[in-house]
Design a protein around this motif. Structure first.
Motif, PDB file in Angstrom:
ATOM      1  N   ALA A  13       4.833  -9.462   7.269  1.00  0.00           N
ATOM      2  CA  ALA A  13       4.081 -10.502   6.294  1.00  0.00           C
ATOM      3  C   ALA A  13       3.583 -11.141   7.223  1.00  0.00           C
ATOM      4  O   ALA A  13       1.972 -11.969   6.952  1.00  0.00           O
ATOM      5  CB  ALA A  13       5.198 -11.429   5.781  1.00  0.00           C
ATOM      6  N   VAL A  21      -2.510  -7.657   5.105  1.00  0.00           N
ATOM      7  CA  VAL A  21      -1.241  -7.371   4.178  1.00  0.00           C
ATOM      8  C   VAL A  21      -1.492  -6.306   2.565  1.00  0.00           C
ATOM      9  O   VAL A  21      -1.392  -5.693   1.901  1.00  0.00           O
ATOM     10  CB  VAL A  21       0.255  -8.402   3.771  1.00  0.00           C
ATOM     11  CG1 VAL A  21       0.428  -7.909   2.614  1.00  0.00           C
ATOM     12  CG2 VAL A  21       0.454  -8.657   4.781  1.00  0.00           C
ATOM     13  N   THR A  38       7.053  -7.109   1.012  1.00  0.00           N
ATOM     14  CA  THR A  38       7.003  -7.965   2.244  1.00  0.00           C
ATOM     15  C   THR A  38       7.944  -9.408   2.522  1.00  0.00           C
ATOM     16  O   THR A  38       7.601  -9.644   1.332  1.00  0.00           O
ATOM     17  CB  THR A  38       5.355  -8.062   2.151  1.00  0.00           C
ATOM     18  OG1 THR A  38       4.878  -8.956   3.329  1.00  0.00           O
ATOM     19  CG2 THR A  38       4.894  -9.732   1.670  1.00  0.00           C
TER      20      THR A  38
END
Length: 338
Positions: A13, A21, A38
């Protein structure tokens, strides 16, 4: 369940913030992965915001929370988030739940119930809420729910459980749609399947009814030595956080990991990395090497019965380049494996 094998990738993350991301999710979709995950650790990267961005930026790939916890975020709010993400994405969200870290909870001044019960009650309650029902009076949903406990705009969502210990794995087999066991070494997935199977059997189903991901560490690069060094450094950092019992059960030496952790604690990470590289067994915790090496190790897992392989950090010296190799040279071959 998908007819063929499932391949997913896990993205930290905090890997380049929300933009980084999201870019990784777009690339994972382009490279042919089925799912991208994530996390949302307390004090970590903004995982929930990243999930929204990942879903908005992609069209096909499923996006999972790996994982959200029902302590820092109440199950009602988790049900609302999951339903909202389903609406946003047209049904591509997977709610990954876990117990959360007691270390982080203490840091935030949060007193949490025991891990397995708090996760189980969350799974049962969230499933009811996202199905448009109240958890009140539902066995396993916990006490205190009112008959009027309904959320607006509920949408059913697959619920996966992140699990490592036998009790959590068995609970996941009873209640979840999928399981995310961290498999160190990768062959540990088969032990996990047995434990999940006991829970599934108690609920009148089998492991074939669940999506069980072999969540592995992977370092991929055509320069095999570079790939090995990246994974070795990663293993060194986490060498003291692994279960001694699990290591011993797979023929690994817990004392070797303890000595490596001692080097890390002394600020001697380079020496700890060399210790992992020189070990005859420590690198077997993950999948490492060039495309051929990764193919060979993954084909062994698939041949032995794994149906979902989830590749996680460190992925390689250059994670973006590694994802390209996956898309061009690894996943097409694996999907063609009988």
């Amino acid at each position: 369940m998908a007819e063929g094998p499932i391949f997913s990738v896990r993205v930290g993350a905090g890997a380049g913030g929300i933009a980084g991301v999201t870019e990784a999710a777009v690339r994972a979709e382009a490279m042919g992965f089925d799912q991208v995950w994530t996390g949302n650790d307390l004090f970590g990267g903004p995982g929930v915001a990243s999930m929204a961005a990942m879903l908005a930026a992609t069209e096909r790939i499923k996006v999972g929370s790996g994982v959200l916890d029902p302590v820092s975020i109440h199950p009602v709010q988790l049900a609302q988030l999951a339903s909202g993400f389903q609406e946003l994405s047209g049904g591509r969200f997977i709610l990954g739940l876990g117990a959360g870290s007691d270390v982080f909870f203490r840091r935030a001044g949060i007193a949490a119930p025991r891990p397995v019960p708090r996760t189980r009650t969350a799974v049962v309650a969230i499933r009811a809420l996202t199905d448009g029902r109240s958890p009140a009076g539902l066995p396993g949903a916990g006490e205190g729910w009112h008959e009027s406990a309904h959320i607006e705009s509920p949408r059913p969502v697959p619920i996966y459980v992140g699990a490592m210990g036998p009790k959590m794995l068995e609970m996941a087999g009873r209640h979840a749609d999928g399981v995310l066991p961290l498999c160190l070494p990768p062959r540990q997935v088969f032990d996990a399947m047995e434990q999940i199977g006991r829970g599934a059997k108690a609920a009148g189903r089998t492991v074939a009814d669940l999506d069980i991901a072999a969540c592995v560490w992977c370092s991929l690069d055509e320069d095999r030595d570079r790939a090995r060094r990246v994974l070795a450094r990663f293993i060194a950092r986490y060498s003291g956080s692994l279960s001694a019992d699990a290591l011993a059960a797979h023929g690994l030496d817990p004392e070797e990991f303890a000595r490596t952790q001692a080097l890390v604690d002394d600020g001697r990470l380079d020496e700890a990395t060399e210790a992992v590289l020189s070990s005859p067994s420590m690198l077997t915790l993950g999948i490492v090497g060039g495309a051929h090496d990764v193919l060979e190790q993954c084909e062994e897992l698939l041949a032995a019965g794994a149906r979902h392989i989830s590749f996680g950090p460190p992925l390689g010296p250059d994670p973006g380049h590694a994802m390209g190799i996956f898309g061009e040279r690894v996943l097409p071959r694996l999907r063609a494996t009988p």
